[in-house]
Design a protein around this motif. Sequence first.
Motif, mmCIF file in Angstrom:
data_model
loop_
_atom_site.group_PDB
_atom_site.id
_atom_site.type_symbol
_atom_site.label_atom_id
_atom_site.label_comp_id
_atom_site.label_asym_id
_atom_site.label_seq_id
_atom_site.Cartn_x
_atom_site.Cartn_y
_atom_site.Cartn_z
ATOM 1 N N SER A 22 0.811 -1.224 0.000
ATOM 2 C CA SER A 22 0.000 0.000 0.000
ATOM 3 C C SER A 22 0.838 1.264 0.000
ATOM 4 O O SER A 22 0.297 2.374 -0.067
ATOM 5 N N ALA A 23 2.157 1.122 0.067
ATOM 6 C CA ALA A 23 3.045 2.283 0.201
ATOM 7 C C ALA A 23 3.125 3.084 -1.088
ATOM 8 O O ALA A 23 3.252 2.531 -2.180
ATOM 9 N N ALA A 24 3.091 4.397 -0.947
ATOM 10 C CA ALA A 24 3.163 5.272 -2.105
ATOM 11 C C ALA A 24 4.458 5.076 -2.879
ATOM 12 O O ALA A 24 4.466 5.031 -4.112
ATOM 13 N N VAL A 25 5.587 4.940 -2.173
ATOM 14 C CA VAL A 25 6.874 4.833 -2.848
ATOM 15 C C VAL A 25 6.988 3.538 -3.639
ATOM 16 O O VAL A 25 7.589 3.512 -4.720
ATOM 17 N N VAL A 26 6.398 2.452 -3.148
ATOM 18 C CA VAL A 26 6.466 1.175 -3.857
ATOM 19 C C VAL A 26 5.551 1.202 -5.072
ATOM 20 O O VAL A 26 5.921 0.758 -6.161
ATOM 21 N N MET A 27 4.345 1.739 -4.907
ATOM 22 C CA MET A 27 3.438 1.853 -6.050
ATOM 23 C C MET A 27 4.006 2.774 -7.118
ATOM 24 O O MET A 27 4.007 2.454 -8.307
ATOM 25 N N GLY A 28 4.478 3.942 -6.685
ATOM 26 C CA GLY A 28 4.966 4.928 -7.643
ATOM 27 C C GLY A 28 6.158 4.453 -8.445
ATOM 28 O O GLY A 28 6.212 4.613 -9.667
ATOM 29 N N THR A 29 7.134 3.847 -7.774
ATOM 30 C CA THR A 29 8.316 3.364 -8.495
ATOM 31 C C THR A 29 8.011 2.100 -9.288
ATOM 32 O O THR A 29 8.640 1.851 -10.323
#
Length: 497
Positions: free
Chosen positions: A102-109
């Motif tokens: 659910s982390a923004a950094v994992v989704m975004g990258t």
Amino acid sequence: MPIVAVLFAAVLFAGAPRYGYHRDELYFLAAGRHLSWGYPDQPPLTPLIAKAMAAIDPDSLFILRLPAVLAATLVVVCAGLMAREFGGGRGAQALAAATVASAAVVMGTGHVLSTAVFDLAAWSVVSLMVLKLIRGAPDEADRLAESGSIRPKAWWLSGPRWWLVIGVVIGAGLQNKLLLIFPVLALLVSMLVFGPRKLFATKFFPMAIGIAVLLWLPYLVWQARNGWPQWEMSQAIAGGSSGTSDSPIMFVLLQFGLIGPLLVPLWAFGLWRLARDSRYRAFAVAYGVLFVLFVATGGKAYYLGGMYPILLAAGAVPFAAWLGQRRMRWAAVSFVVTVNMISSAVLFLPVLPISMLKDSPVLAINYDAGETIGWPEFTREVGEARARLGGDVAILTANYGEAGAIERFGAPYNLPKPHSGHNSYWWWGPPSDTATEVLAVGIDRDELVRAFTDVEPAGRIDNTRGIDNDEQGAPLFICRNLRAPWSELWPHAKHLG
């Protein structure tokens, strides 16, 4: 945990073809057509992957992003496995995997092909391997196995032999992004100071160093032969040249958004737990060292992103134990994680229609979203401007994204290979001295008049979507009459950032 990983991958796969190429993806494709052991701004692994994906289908954005999705999914899987190494059961493993998913950094990258997502994956694997070393710290059986007296089951990956895996992953990771060296050194120094130091008392540790250096060596040789441009590049980023550069204050504040504000208590609890346990204290110290280092040197906020999966895993284990079998507690936690996942997806995945973006907060929060929109329209406008000129007109762009877009979408407009002084494009050379006119894209007039005596406006870029990205409103100029040959002018055109 497997269900979480599958659902996460499915979400990224669904969003992969939406919007368009990111400027960095266009650059990686161009770099893949100029394969080298190094580039001024990166090692060769990601351009090599881009070239491999383009060989499968040069027109498929979905195929290009497939490795990024798999790497991000690996980060999610590693989070669950790290929770298991901390002694967590299925509930803790699923919680750790879900929070990371659910982390923004994992989704975004994970949405775009980037060096960042492979860096996250490499550090997650290294963290997991170190946990395996700590949990299975050398005992008598390991020493006998190392001496050859016995051969335990799976002896090739038992005890200290995990160092060999770590060496391979670090070496491969350093061929993707130089950033990996900082958490590696921070953790090693922290382990030497705070323990467990006995992990280094094995022949496999120096072997791991040798493997990592050997894999990294070709890139180091390229950098040495070309004057270490990566150092100049790092200084440019620290000075704010990147679209995602952060001030020290923003670096600190964005740490609360990398995973999502709702999950800050969990990773903060994980950091506290690691700091209190002598076996794992080195991870907490490494986090603190990296935090201070990146603030002091002007690092980007996501540089610290690789530390959060282990913090979340460390916090998930005792938290899951507290939740126990109480369904209401699990339901409340699941609701929080779901809200975090939805907010991250809306902000960092191509969920909203493009027509809604300009009136939403997405572009203000997620700079990269705007950089995936408008490249075909950009190229069409460049093509129309050049069509009004002669056939020998060269194209000079302000940055690698513009040049990469022209290479990717320029064929229908008979556009020639573009040139730019930005990063690797400078290494690939200037226009021909026989080009009588140059169409300059996105370059300020004051800069152009230093190289040409005649500079005329030729319009401005409009993506027709109202999206305020880096190319919206960029100027076009027709340039004639070089003040000197390109061989003299080109050294001054170089800029890294």
